[in-house]
Design a protein around this motif. Structure first.
Motif, PDB file in Angstrom:
ATOM      1  N   ALA A  23      -3.871  16.521  16.246  1.00 16.06           N
ATOM      2  CA  ALA A  23      -2.805  16.584  15.080  1.00 16.06           C
ATOM      3  C   ALA A  23      -2.865  15.387  14.342  1.00 16.06           C
ATOM      4  CB  ALA A  23      -1.354  16.308  16.074  1.00 16.06           C
ATOM      5  N   ALA A  24      -3.379  14.121  15.024  1.00 19.32           N
ATOM      6  CA  ALA A  24      -3.401  12.887  13.877  1.00 19.32           C
ATOM      7  C   ALA A  24      -4.396  13.030  12.539  1.00 19.32           C
ATOM      8  CB  ALA A  24      -3.695  11.905  14.787  1.00 19.32           C
ATOM      9  N   GLY A  25      -5.602  13.731  12.923  1.00 22.05           N
ATOM     10  CA  GLY A  25      -6.216  14.209  11.954  1.00 22.05           C
ATOM     11  C   GLY A  25      -6.038  15.169  10.787  1.00 22.05           C
ATOM     12  N   LEU A  26      -5.203  16.216  11.358  1.00 22.01           N
ATOM     13  CA  LEU A  26      -4.892  17.304  10.733  1.00 22.01           C
ATOM     14  C   LEU A  26      -3.619  17.094   9.842  1.00 22.01           C
ATOM     15  CD1 LEU A  26      -5.289  20.459  10.059  1.00 22.01           C
ATOM     16  CD2 LEU A  26      -3.663  20.855  11.934  1.00 22.01           C
ATOM     17  N   THR A  75     -12.409   9.242   8.456  1.00 14.13           N
ATOM     18  CA  THR A  75     -12.714  10.545   8.148  1.00 14.13           C
ATOM     19  C   THR A  75     -12.318  10.876   6.611  1.00 14.13           C
ATOM     20  OG1 THR A  75     -13.014  11.060  10.381  1.00 14.13           O
ATOM     21  CG2 THR A  75     -12.947  12.928   8.850  1.00 14.13           C
ATOM     22  N   HIS A  76     -10.883  10.778   6.587  1.00 16.98           N
ATOM     23  CA  HIS A  76     -10.523  10.940   5.356  1.00 16.98           C
ATOM     24  C   HIS A  76     -10.749  10.220   4.174  1.00 16.98           C
ATOM     25  CE1 HIS A  76      -7.176  13.991   6.568  1.00 16.98           C
ATOM     26  NE2 HIS A  76      -7.141  13.171   7.614  1.00 16.98           N
ATOM     27  N   HIS A  77     -11.262   8.903   4.407  1.00 21.69           N
ATOM     28  CA  HIS A  77     -11.573   8.059   3.316  1.00 21.69           C
ATOM     29  C   HIS A  77     -13.060   8.567   2.953  1.00 21.69           C
ATOM     30  CE1 HIS A  77     -12.843   4.554   1.069  1.00 21.69           C
ATOM     31  NE2 HIS A  77     -14.070   4.556   1.871  1.00 21.69           N
ATOM     32  N   MET A 234     -11.152  13.365  18.992  1.00 19.17           N
ATOM     33  CA  MET A 234     -10.367  14.481  18.024  1.00 19.17           C
ATOM     34  C   MET A 234      -9.936  14.359  16.842  1.00 19.17           C
ATOM     35  SD  MET A 234     -11.031  17.030  19.936  1.00 19.17           S
ATOM     36  CE  MET A 234     -10.023  18.333  19.153  1.00 19.17           C
ATOM     37  N   ALA A 235      -9.626  13.186  16.315  1.00 17.75           N
ATOM     38  CA  ALA A 235      -8.808  12.989  15.038  1.00 17.75           C
ATOM     39  C   ALA A 235      -9.923  13.114  13.980  1.00 17.75           C
ATOM     40  CB  ALA A 235      -8.576  11.422  15.111  1.00 17.75           C
ATOM     41  N   PRO A 236     -11.199  12.954  13.885  1.00 13.23           N
ATOM     42  CA  PRO A 236     -12.031  13.384  12.973  1.00 13.23           C
ATOM     43  C   PRO A 236     -12.212  14.981  12.633  1.00 13.23           C
ATOM     44  CG  PRO A 236     -13.217  11.768  14.292  1.00 13.23           C
ATOM     45  CD  PRO A 236     -11.912  12.045  14.990  1.00 13.23           C
ATOM     46  N   ARG A 240     -11.170  16.816   9.566  1.00  9.70           N
ATOM     47  CA  ARG A 240     -12.056  17.746   8.874  1.00  9.70           C
ATOM     48  C   ARG A 240     -11.531  19.046   8.433  1.00  9.70           C
ATOM     49  NH1 ARG A 240     -16.196  14.847  11.873  1.00  9.70           N
ATOM     50  NH2 ARG A 240     -15.873  16.243  13.772  1.00  9.70           N
ATOM     51  N   LEU A 241     -10.631  19.606   9.225  1.00  8.07           N
ATOM     52  CA  LEU A 241     -10.246  21.018   9.206  1.00  8.07           C
ATOM     53  C   LEU A 241      -9.046  20.646   8.027  1.00  8.07           C
ATOM     54  CD1 LEU A 241      -9.514  23.840  10.050  1.00  8.07           C
ATOM     55  CD2 LEU A 241      -8.004  23.079  11.541  1.00  8.07           C
ATOM     56  N   ALA A 242      -8.333  19.718   7.813  1.00 11.98           N
ATOM     57  CA  ALA A 242      -7.281  19.624   6.915  1.00 11.98           C
ATOM     58  C   ALA A 242      -7.856  19.401   5.699  1.00 11.98           C
ATOM     59  CB  ALA A 242      -6.786  18.154   7.220  1.00 11.98           C
TER      60      ALA A 242
END
Length: 272
Positions: A23-26, A75-77, A234-236, A240-242
């Motif tokens: 959830a944090a990554g998405l 990952t977002h960066h 799981m955050a990355p 990546r899915l986001a």
């Protein structure tokens, strides 16, 4: 050395870390909205002192978010979805909000805070679910405005043990920031919020009575370690899915999360 009595609770902590990290990554959140209520419930089942349940859950959640925010933000960066100028502008307010949040926690009733919070989050969720379009001319505020926004986000985040994405993402999209960029920037904003909160709960809990073995202030290390590893892994995956989801879909997923959060807050307000 930690007791073997903790082993039966390890699968629950690991499962919580998997869901919260994803959830944090998405969604660009720290996972605290999942961690705090579920950790409180698990601590209650283990028979911890009721007077320290919530403090332990908040402190443990914020400490976990320090690491998930780093993992998610990296990952977002890497995908170019973090606006560091926004992060720098909000950061001073985050420090101030940490102080304000601690003061409010002592002087405002839980039911009042939960009710106001539920109304605000419901409004934000409706705007995102309906894909309401902001005015094309609306932009982010200046330096003082961003600092004020950071103060508000950090204050409420400290009170609920979260990374601030439940407020920062709707705010940025309202100011015409692209949804993917808002989610990525929110993940980065969660880091200083979590660091300030971790320090505060560590310091304030050092002299507290009734804490279970394995506590470091208001941070419960067995839960932290159990949640931390899967959440960071799981955050990355969520990030990546986001990046691949259509903006409208991502908005509705985030809105659905906010509706659940608002319902929980409203339930708490009515019961207290």
């Amino acid at each position: 050395m930690l007791s073997l009595e903790l082993l039966p609770w390890l699968p629950a902590y690991l499962g919580l870390g998997i869901v919260g990290g994803f959830a944090a990554g998405l969604l660009g959140i720290g996972g605290g909205m999942l961690y705090v209520p579920l950790l409180t419930w698990l601590f209650e089942l283990q028979g911890f002192d009721r007077g320290t349940l919530l403090h332990l859950a908040l402190g443990t959640s914020l400490t976990t978010i320090v690491f998930t925010s780093i993992s998610s933000a990296r990952t977002h960066h890497g995908k170019g979805n973090v606006d560091w100028s926004i992060v720098r502008g909000i950061a001073p307010g985050i420090v101030a909000g940490g102080v304000v949040g601690g003061w409010l926690a002592k002087h405002l009733g839980t039911s009042t805070l939960a009710l106001v919070f539920a109304v605000f989050v419901t409004y934000s969720a409706l705007q995102m679910f309906l894909n309401a379009k902001p005015k094309p001319s609306r932009a982010l505020p200046g330096a003082l405005g961003l600092m004020g926004v950071g103060t508000v986000i950090s204050t409420l985040s400290q009170l609920v043990g979260a990374g601030g994405g439940f407020l920062s993402v709707p705010f940025m999209t309202w100011c015409n920031v692209n949804m993917h960029r808002a989610v990525g920037t929110s993940a980065a904003i969660g880091l200083p919020i979590a660091v300030v909160g971790t320090v505060a709960f560590f310091v304030s809990g050092r002299s507290a009575l009734g804490l279970p073995p394995g506590s470091l202030g208001f941070i419960y290390l067995p839960a932290l370690l159990g949640v931390l590893v899967p959440s960071v892994l799981m955050a990355p995956v969520g990030a990546r899915l986001a990046a691949r989801l259509p903006v409208a879909t991502l908005k509705r997923v985030f809105a659905g999360f906010l509706f659940v959060l608002a319902a929980k807050m409203l339930h708490s307000a009515l019961l207290t």
